[in-house]
Design a protein around this motif. Structure first.
Motif, PDB file in Angstrom:
ATOM      1  N   PHE A   1       3.265  94.344 -47.443  1.00 27.02           N
ATOM      2  CA  PHE A   1       3.514  93.363 -48.495  1.00 27.02           C
ATOM      3  C   PHE A   1       2.469  92.247 -48.557  1.00 27.02           C
ATOM      4  O   PHE A   1       2.636  91.298 -49.315  1.00 27.02           O
ATOM      5  CB  PHE A   1       4.916  92.763 -48.353  1.00 27.02           C
ATOM      6  CG  PHE A   1       5.992  93.687 -48.848  1.00 27.02           C
ATOM      7  CD1 PHE A   1       6.331  93.722 -50.191  1.00 27.02           C
ATOM      8  CD2 PHE A   1       6.657  94.525 -47.976  1.00 27.02           C
ATOM      9  CE1 PHE A   1       7.321  94.564 -50.657  1.00 27.02           C
ATOM     10  CE2 PHE A   1       7.643  95.378 -48.428  1.00 27.02           C
ATOM     11  CZ  PHE A   1       7.974  95.406 -49.769  1.00 27.02           C
TER      12      PHE A   1
ATOM     13  N   ASP B   1      -0.583  90.239 -49.796  1.00 24.43           N
ATOM     14  CA  ASP B   1      -1.145  90.088 -51.142  1.00 24.43           C
ATOM     15  C   ASP B   1      -0.172  90.501 -52.250  1.00 24.43           C
ATOM     16  O   ASP B   1      -0.591  90.921 -53.329  1.00 24.43           O
ATOM     17  CB  ASP B   1      -2.460  90.876 -51.284  1.00 24.43           C
ATOM     18  CG  ASP B   1      -3.503  90.425 -50.272  1.00 24.43           C
ATOM     19  OD1 ASP B   1      -3.594  89.209 -50.031  1.00 24.43           O
ATOM     20  OD2 ASP B   1      -4.208  91.289 -49.727  1.00 24.43           O
ATOM     21  N   LYS B   2       1.160  90.424 -51.971  1.00 29.35           N
ATOM     22  CA  LYS B   2       2.159  90.761 -52.989  1.00 29.35           C
ATOM     23  C   LYS B   2       3.065  89.577 -53.295  1.00 29.35           C
ATOM     24  O   LYS B   2       4.173  89.742 -53.787  1.00 29.35           O
ATOM     25  CB  LYS B   2       2.974  91.977 -52.550  1.00 29.35           C
ATOM     26  CG  LYS B   2       2.114  93.233 -52.502  1.00 29.35           C
ATOM     27  CD  LYS B   2       2.892  94.481 -52.260  1.00 29.35           C
ATOM     28  CE  LYS B   2       1.914  95.655 -52.273  1.00 29.35           C
ATOM     29  NZ  LYS B   2       2.496  96.891 -51.873  1.00 29.35           N
TER      30      LYS B   2
ATOM     31  N   LYS C   1      12.836  89.976 -57.633  1.00 31.01           N
ATOM     32  CA  LYS C   1      11.847  89.587 -56.618  1.00 31.01           C
ATOM     33  C   LYS C   1      11.798  88.064 -56.546  1.00 31.01           C
ATOM     34  O   LYS C   1      11.775  87.385 -57.570  1.00 31.01           O
ATOM     35  CB  LYS C   1      10.469  90.126 -56.981  1.00 31.01           C
ATOM     36  CG  LYS C   1       9.389  89.746 -55.976  1.00 31.01           C
ATOM     37  CD  LYS C   1       8.029  90.190 -56.460  1.00 31.01           C
ATOM     38  CE  LYS C   1       6.931  89.947 -55.457  1.00 31.01           C
ATOM     39  NZ  LYS C   1       6.729  88.589 -55.051  1.00 31.01           N
TER      40      LYS C   1
END
Length: 146
Positions: free
Chosen positions: A10, A12-13, A113
């Motif tokens: 995860f 860089d998300k 998210k």
């Protein structure tokens, strides 16, 4: 030392490190790392994108956020989650904290998210006088029961 890091999958998300929102809060808010839809009667492991490190004599207890339970009617499928110190960086899943949510309702529920879904509380625990646990963790989620 204790804290949180983003798991490599995860990076860089846009994952936020859990934080307490007030100076008297006990829990660190854990967010959903992806959008998830829970259908009626369904249990899903909701990824957080983070892992927790702590001393060997501590545990991270996971509780559902009361707002998620009240507003969306969801339950933490295992009641209280227990993240052991040796779960961190295990070879199976890097210590990725997953939140098992259950939808007992009659309608699908969407988690977005970044939505805060659970809270983690670090605490110390005691061992019995005759404790001789010498095993090594080799797996990820649910592996200590094997």
């Amino acid at each position: 030392m204790r804290g949180f890091k983003v798991v490599s999958f995860f990076e860089d998300k846009g994952i936020n490190i859990p934080q307490r929102k007030t100076k008297a809060s006990a829990g660190y808010d854990l967010e959903a790392a992806i959008d998830v839809v829970l259908n009626p009667g369904e249990v899903k492991l909701v990824p957080t994108g983070v892992k927790a490190y702590m001393p060997e004599d501590e545990v991270l207890l996971i509780y559902i956020r009361s707002s998620l339970a009240v507003k969306k009617g969801l339950l933490l499928a295992n009641g209280v989650g227990v993240v052991d110190a040796d779960y961190y960086d295990n070879p199976e899943n890097e210590g990725h904290i997953m939140i098992p949510l259950f939808n007992p309702g009659k309608e699908p529920v969407t988690i977005r998210k970044g939505e805060r879904i659970a809270q983690g509380i670090f605490t110390r625990y005691l061992k019995a006088d005759d404790d001789e646990a010498l095993g090594q963790r080799t797996g990820g989620f649910g592996s200590t029961g094997q």
